[in-house]
Design a protein around this motif. Structure first.
Motif, PDB file in Angstrom:
ATOM      1  N   SER A  40       0.546   6.096   7.760  1.00 35.25           N
ATOM      2  CA  SER A  40       1.764   6.614   8.384  1.00 35.25           C
ATOM      3  C   SER A  40       2.471   7.574   7.428  1.00 35.25           C
ATOM      4  O   SER A  40       2.341   7.466   6.211  1.00 35.25           O
ATOM      5  CB  SER A  40       2.696   5.442   8.725  1.00 35.25           C
ATOM      6  OG  SER A  40       3.953   5.915   9.133  1.00 35.25           O
ATOM      7  N   SER A 100      -1.976   2.017   7.184  1.00 36.88           N
ATOM      8  CA  SER A 100      -1.933   2.572   8.551  1.00 36.88           C
ATOM      9  C   SER A 100      -1.836   4.105   8.532  1.00 36.88           C
ATOM     10  O   SER A 100      -1.725   4.740   9.567  1.00 36.88           O
ATOM     11  CB  SER A 100      -0.760   1.975   9.336  1.00 36.88           C
ATOM     12  OG  SER A 100       0.462   2.332   8.720  1.00 36.88           O
ATOM     13  N   LEU A 134       4.673  -1.553  12.204  1.00 37.95           N
ATOM     14  CA  LEU A 134       3.752  -0.619  12.869  1.00 37.95           C
ATOM     15  C   LEU A 134       4.422   0.037  14.074  1.00 37.95           C
ATOM     16  O   LEU A 134       4.237   1.228  14.337  1.00 37.95           O
ATOM     17  CB  LEU A 134       2.470  -1.340  13.293  1.00 37.95           C
ATOM     18  CG  LEU A 134       1.555  -1.803  12.146  1.00 37.95           C
ATOM     19  CD1 LEU A 134       0.423  -2.680  12.674  1.00 37.95           C
ATOM     20  CD2 LEU A 134       0.989  -0.620  11.368  1.00 37.95           C
ATOM     21  N   LEU A 177      -5.491  -4.986   9.257  1.00 34.53           N
ATOM     22  CA  LEU A 177      -5.175  -3.628   9.711  1.00 34.53           C
ATOM     23  C   LEU A 177      -6.414  -2.777   9.904  1.00 34.53           C
ATOM     24  O   LEU A 177      -6.411  -1.833  10.678  1.00 34.53           O
ATOM     25  CB  LEU A 177      -4.220  -2.956   8.713  1.00 34.53           C
ATOM     26  CG  LEU A 177      -2.794  -3.518   8.697  1.00 34.53           C
ATOM     27  CD1 LEU A 177      -1.909  -2.739   7.735  1.00 34.53           C
ATOM     28  CD2 LEU A 177      -2.150  -3.483  10.075  1.00 34.53           C
ATOM     29  N   ILE A 202       1.755  -1.547   4.180  1.00 40.16           N
ATOM     30  CA  ILE A 202       1.425  -1.370   5.605  1.00 40.16           C
ATOM     31  C   ILE A 202       1.361   0.123   5.929  1.00 40.16           C
ATOM     32  O   ILE A 202       0.460   0.590   6.625  1.00 40.16           O
ATOM     33  CB  ILE A 202       2.472  -2.079   6.511  1.00 40.16           C
ATOM     34  CG1 ILE A 202       2.494  -3.588   6.236  1.00 40.16           C
ATOM     35  CG2 ILE A 202       2.174  -1.824   7.993  1.00 40.16           C
ATOM     36  CD1 ILE A 202       3.715  -4.309   6.811  1.00 40.16           C
ATOM     37  N   LYS A 203       2.316   0.864   5.389  1.00 44.42           N
ATOM     38  CA  LYS A 203       2.362   2.329   5.576  1.00 44.42           C
ATOM     39  C   LYS A 203       1.080   2.986   5.053  1.00 44.42           C
ATOM     40  O   LYS A 203       0.453   3.807   5.719  1.00 44.42           O
ATOM     41  CB  LYS A 203       3.589   2.904   4.858  1.00 44.42           C
ATOM     42  CG  LYS A 203       3.634   4.431   4.782  1.00 44.42           C
ATOM     43  CD  LYS A 203       4.792   4.920   3.923  1.00 44.42           C
ATOM     44  CE  LYS A 203       4.646   6.410   3.624  1.00 44.42           C
ATOM     45  NZ  LYS A 203       5.812   6.929   2.873  1.00 44.42           N
TER      46      LYS A 203
END
Length: 282
Positions: A234, A232, A168, A282, A228-229
């Motif tokens: 991103s 989040s 992150l 998250l 995670i990307k």
């Protein structure tokens, strides 16, 4: 009234236990959280004195030397914290007939396998971290007959330093990151592991021995980073690379999947899928 000592209380698993107890207090139980300031578990006389003044029914050791690469050059301290300190705690808890819960790792295996590791599969740690954690397991089982060893893998949480928090941070700082795509494992939410530990304490069924706990499912570090990307939102570009493209002082297991059948059948522990668990954080 059960008295439960948690060492390493300021680490990510210790903090996760605090969080879970806050959310769901356990009836007729008192938890005492310590870290090095209150109880230096590497000092045998300190441990003896502390246990002389305090009586416990359970001791949960969440303290560990987890800097895998640094352990290669800092072997003495890793050995002291991951092995010798475990011996001191095992002896002290056994003297009080307290149950001892020691947290261990997938690094006790070589990672050269291709099926999820069972508790009684042959061990073969590759580096100092895995070797010292395996020594800790042996000391715990040798010095306290009422011991649970809980091996876990790829631990992350809202607390401390871990892969999720690192990613992150990098997503904000960079336009592209390289992540290893040839090591397979299952990310483990420390809050889920904390739940499993508390289930063992509450059940109190005395089925001592070695157990495995990680979240369900499997992925590489690259796939973990991609998830995670996604969660989040991103826009970073993540480039998959082989282990050889990111040399480190310590060799990592290529395969870190753990078989969780024993903990599920013995304690009725529920094991969430890693993607669902990641989403919940998250």
């Amino acid at each position: 009234m059960k008295r439960i000592l948690v060492t390493g209380g300021d680490g990510q698993l210790g903090m996760s236990l605090k969080q879970k107890i806050k959310e769901k207090p356990i009836a007729e139980s008192t938890f005492v959280f310590t870290d090095v300031q209150e109880l230096d578990i590497m000092d045998e006389m300190f441990v003896k004195t502390y246990f002389f003044s305090n009586k416990f029914d359970y001791v949960i050791n969440c303290a560990a030397y987890t800097a895998v690469d640094r352990a290669e050059s800092d072997q003495q301290i890793a050995e002291k914290l991951n092995a010798e300190a475990v011996k001191y705690l095992a002896k002290a808890s056994a003297a009080q007939k307290a149950t001892f819960i020691q947290i261990s790792t997938d690094y006790v295996f070589s990672g050269n396998e291709s099926t999820p590791r069972k508790e009684d599969d042959p061990v073969g740690p590759l580096g100092v971290y895995g070797k010292t954690k395996l020594s800790g397991e042996k000391f715990a089982l040798e010095y306290n007959p009422k011991t649970y060893i809980l091996r876990t893998a790829w631990l992350y949480s809202p607390f401390g330093n871990n892969f999720v928090k690192t990613m992150l941070k990098l997503f904000k700082e960079r336009e592209e990151v390289n992540v290893i795509n040839d090591q397979l494992g299952s990310p483990t939410n420390a809050l889920d592991l904390a739940d499993a530990i508390l289930t063992i304490v509450q059940n109190d069924i005395q089925a001592y021995g070695v157990y495995h706990y990680s979240n369900e499912g499997e992925c590489t570090w690259y796939q973990f980073a991609e998830e995670i990307k996604k969660l989040s939102r991103s826009a970073i570009k993540i480039e998959p690379i082989p282990t050889s493209g990111y040399p480190t002082p310590a060799e990592r297991p290529k395969y870190s999947l753990l078989d969780k059948t024993k903990i599920k059948t013995t304690f009725g522990v529920s094991v969430p899928d890693w993607k669902e668990s990641l989403k919940s954080i998250l």
